[in-house]
Scaffold this motif. Structure first.
Motif, mmCIF file in Angstrom:
data_model
loop_
_atom_site.group_PDB
_atom_site.id
_atom_site.type_symbol
_atom_site.label_atom_id
_atom_site.label_comp_id
_atom_site.label_asym_id
_atom_site.label_seq_id
_atom_site.Cartn_x
_atom_site.Cartn_y
_atom_site.Cartn_z
ATOM 1 N N LEU A 189 0.857 -1.183 0.000
ATOM 2 C CA LEU A 189 0.000 0.000 0.000
ATOM 3 C C LEU A 189 0.889 1.228 0.000
ATOM 4 O O LEU A 189 2.023 1.187 0.497
ATOM 5 C CB LEU A 189 -0.895 0.048 1.237
ATOM 6 N N ARG A 190 0.356 2.322 -0.525
ATOM 7 C CA ARG A 190 1.070 3.598 -0.494
ATOM 8 C C ARG A 190 0.176 4.640 0.147
ATOM 9 O O ARG A 190 -0.913 4.932 -0.374
ATOM 10 C CB ARG A 190 1.455 4.042 -1.907
ATOM 11 N N LEU A 191 0.623 5.173 1.268
ATOM 12 C CA LEU A 191 -0.111 6.226 1.956
ATOM 13 C C LEU A 191 0.404 7.596 1.507
ATOM 14 O O LEU A 191 1.593 7.759 1.238
ATOM 15 C CB LEU A 191 0.047 6.101 3.464
ATOM 16 N N SER A 192 -0.514 8.547 1.444
ATOM 17 C CA SER A 192 -0.159 9.921 1.117
ATOM 18 C C SER A 192 -0.700 10.851 2.185
ATOM 19 O O SER A 192 -1.747 10.582 2.777
ATOM 20 C CB SER A 192 -0.751 10.329 -0.240
ATOM 21 N N CYS A 193 -0.005 11.943 2.404
ATOM 22 C CA CYS A 193 -0.452 12.963 3.354
ATOM 23 C C CYS A 193 -0.066 14.322 2.790
ATOM 24 O O CYS A 193 1.117 14.581 2.566
ATOM 25 C CB CYS A 193 0.189 12.749 4.716
ATOM 26 N N THR A 194 -1.056 15.171 2.593
ATOM 27 C CA THR A 194 -0.824 16.506 2.049
ATOM 28 C C THR A 194 -1.182 17.561 3.079
ATOM 29 O O THR A 194 -2.276 17.517 3.661
ATOM 30 C CB THR A 194 -1.636 16.723 0.771
ATOM 31 N N ALA A 195 -0.262 18.478 3.274
ATOM 32 C CA ALA A 195 -0.470 19.585 4.204
ATOM 33 C C ALA A 195 -0.913 20.822 3.442
ATOM 34 O O ALA A 195 -0.412 21.109 2.354
ATOM 35 C CB ALA A 195 0.816 19.876 4.963
ATOM 36 N N SER A 196 -1.852 21.553 4.033
ATOM 37 C CA SER A 196 -2.331 22.783 3.423
ATOM 38 C C SER A 196 -2.686 23.780 4.510
ATOM 39 O O SER A 196 -2.827 23.423 5.673
ATOM 40 C CB SER A 196 -3.554 22.509 2.536
ATOM 41 N N GLY A 197 -2.828 25.053 4.100
ATOM 42 C CA GLY A 197 -3.185 26.091 5.060
ATOM 43 C C GLY A 197 -2.075 27.108 5.202
ATOM 44 O O GLY A 197 -1.340 27.396 4.259
ATOM 45 N N SER A 198 -1.936 27.627 6.400
ATOM 46 C CA SER A 198 -0.976 28.703 6.671
ATOM 47 C C SER A 198 0.424 28.130 6.894
ATOM 48 O O SER A 198 0.918 28.057 8.017
ATOM 49 C CB SER A 198 -1.428 29.485 7.904
ATOM 50 N N ASN A 223 3.989 19.803 -0.622
ATOM 51 C CA ASN A 223 3.795 19.600 0.826
ATOM 52 C C ASN A 223 3.194 18.234 1.117
ATOM 53 O O ASN A 223 2.266 18.112 1.939
ATOM 54 C CB ASN A 223 2.918 20.701 1.416
ATOM 55 N N THR A 224 3.702 17.226 0.432
ATOM 56 C CA THR A 224 3.144 15.881 0.556
ATOM 57 C C THR A 224 4.220 14.901 1.005
ATOM 58 O O THR A 224 5.356 14.963 0.521
ATOM 59 C CB THR A 224 2.535 15.430 -0.779
ATOM 60 N N VAL A 225 3.842 14.006 1.890
ATOM 61 C CA VAL A 225 4.725 12.930 2.317
ATOM 62 C C VAL A 225 4.058 11.611 2.002
ATOM 63 O O VAL A 225 2.825 11.494 2.078
ATOM 64 C CB VAL A 225 5.063 13.045 3.817
ATOM 65 N N TYR A 226 4.863 10.640 1.607
ATOM 66 C CA TYR A 226 4.357 9.328 1.233
ATOM 67 C C TYR A 226 4.959 8.257 2.136
ATOM 68 O O TYR A 226 6.060 8.424 2.672
ATOM 69 C CB TYR A 226 4.728 9.009 -0.216
ATOM 70 N N LEU A 227 4.245 7.162 2.256
ATOM 71 C CA LEU A 227 4.781 5.988 2.925
ATOM 72 C C LEU A 227 4.475 4.785 2.037
ATOM 73 O O LEU A 227 3.319 4.376 1.924
ATOM 74 C CB LEU A 227 4.175 5.795 4.319
ATOM 75 N N GLN A 228 5.507 4.268 1.395
ATOM 76 C CA GLN A 228 5.362 3.062 0.600
ATOM 77 C C GLN A 228 5.564 1.866 1.520
ATOM 78 O O GLN A 228 6.623 1.738 2.144
ATOM 79 C CB GLN A 228 6.387 3.035 -0.528
ATOM 80 N N MET A 229 4.568 1.016 1.597
ATOM 81 C CA MET A 229 4.603 -0.131 2.502
ATOM 82 C C MET A 229 4.557 -1.407 1.680
ATOM 83 O O MET A 229 3.568 -1.666 0.989
ATOM 84 C CB MET A 229 3.419 -0.072 3.473
ATOM 85 N N ASN A 230 5.615 -2.180 1.747
ATOM 86 C CA ASN A 230 5.711 -3.442 1.034
ATOM 87 C C ASN A 230 5.798 -4.601 2.021
ATOM 88 O O ASN A 230 6.089 -4.406 3.194
ATOM 89 C CB ASN A 230 6.940 -3.439 0.122
ATOM 90 N N SER A 231 5.572 -5.792 1.511
ATOM 91 C CA SER A 231 5.657 -7.002 2.338
ATOM 92 C C SER A 231 4.879 -6.834 3.642
ATOM 93 O O SER A 231 5.383 -7.140 4.725
ATOM 94 C CB SER A 231 7.124 -7.327 2.635
ATOM 95 N N LEU A 232 3.664 -6.379 3.519
ATOM 96 C CA LEU A 232 2.863 -6.091 4.699
ATOM 97 C C LEU A 232 2.535 -7.359 5.482
ATOM 98 O O LEU A 232 2.344 -8.442 4.903
ATOM 99 C CB LEU A 232 1.591 -5.365 4.303
ATOM 100 N N LYS A 233 2.484 -7.191 6.790
ATOM 101 C CA LYS A 233 2.209 -8.300 7.711
ATOM 102 C C LYS A 233 0.953 -7.968 8.519
ATOM 103 O O LYS A 233 0.612 -6.787 8.694
ATOM 104 C CB LYS A 233 3.386 -8.477 8.673
ATOM 105 N N PRO A 234 0.290 -8.980 9.042
ATOM 106 C CA PRO A 234 -0.892 -8.704 9.872
ATOM 107 C C PRO A 234 -0.583 -7.766 11.041
ATOM 108 O O PRO A 234 -1.450 -6.964 11.424
ATOM 109 C CB PRO A 234 -1.289 -10.107 10.368
ATOM 110 N N GLU A 235 0.612 -7.823 11.566
ATOM 111 C CA GLU A 235 0.962 -6.946 12.690
ATOM 112 C C GLU A 235 1.141 -5.487 12.276
ATOM 113 O O GLU A 235 1.331 -4.617 13.130
ATOM 114 C CB GLU A 235 2.221 -7.447 13.416
#
Length: 121
Positions: free
Chosen positions: A18-27, A76-88
């Motif tokens: 999965l790949r998570l994204s987070c974008t910051a906006s505002g002041s 203003n975006t950060v990503y988290l690429q998650m590979n080989s994911l486990k139930p934990e």
């Protein structure tokens, strides 16, 4: 005010990605650091990965070699690429940013609303 909006969570089988994204906006005057945390049911929130404005990264031992944090400074975006994911790895994942909202050296931390990641067969 600063808002962080996350996306990309979902349900995935063990071994998937999965790949998570987070974008910051505002002041936003500048963003000094961004990172990802997670909180599983009944557990404390823990740091998963962080990225400084200088480009240094750090990872929790449990995700080293499987997760990669990266940043698009222009958006203003950060990503988290998650590979080989486990139930934990199942948890709510939160984005955090340390932000200057003016030329003042004062910095403030902001959190996203969280996105659920579920790893299950």
């Amino acid at each position: 005010q600063v808002q962080l909006v996350e996306s990309g969570g979902g349900l995935v089988h063990p071994g998937g990605s999965l790949r998570l994204s987070c974008t910051a906006s505002g002041s936003i005057f500048s963003i000094n650091g961004m990172g990802w945390y997670r909180q599983a049911p009944g557990k404390q929130r823990e740091s998963v990965a962080g990225l400084t404005d200088g480009g240094s990264t750090n990872y929790a031992d449990s995700v080293k070699g499987r997760f990669t944090i990266s940043r698009d400074n222009a958006n203003n975006t950060v990503y988290l690429q998650m590979n080989s994911l486990k139930p934990e790895d199942t948890a709510v994942y939160y984005c955090r940013a340390v932000v200057r909202t003016s030329p003042s050296p004062n910095r403030y931390q902001y959190w996203g609303q969280g996105t659920q990641v579920t790893v299950s067969s």
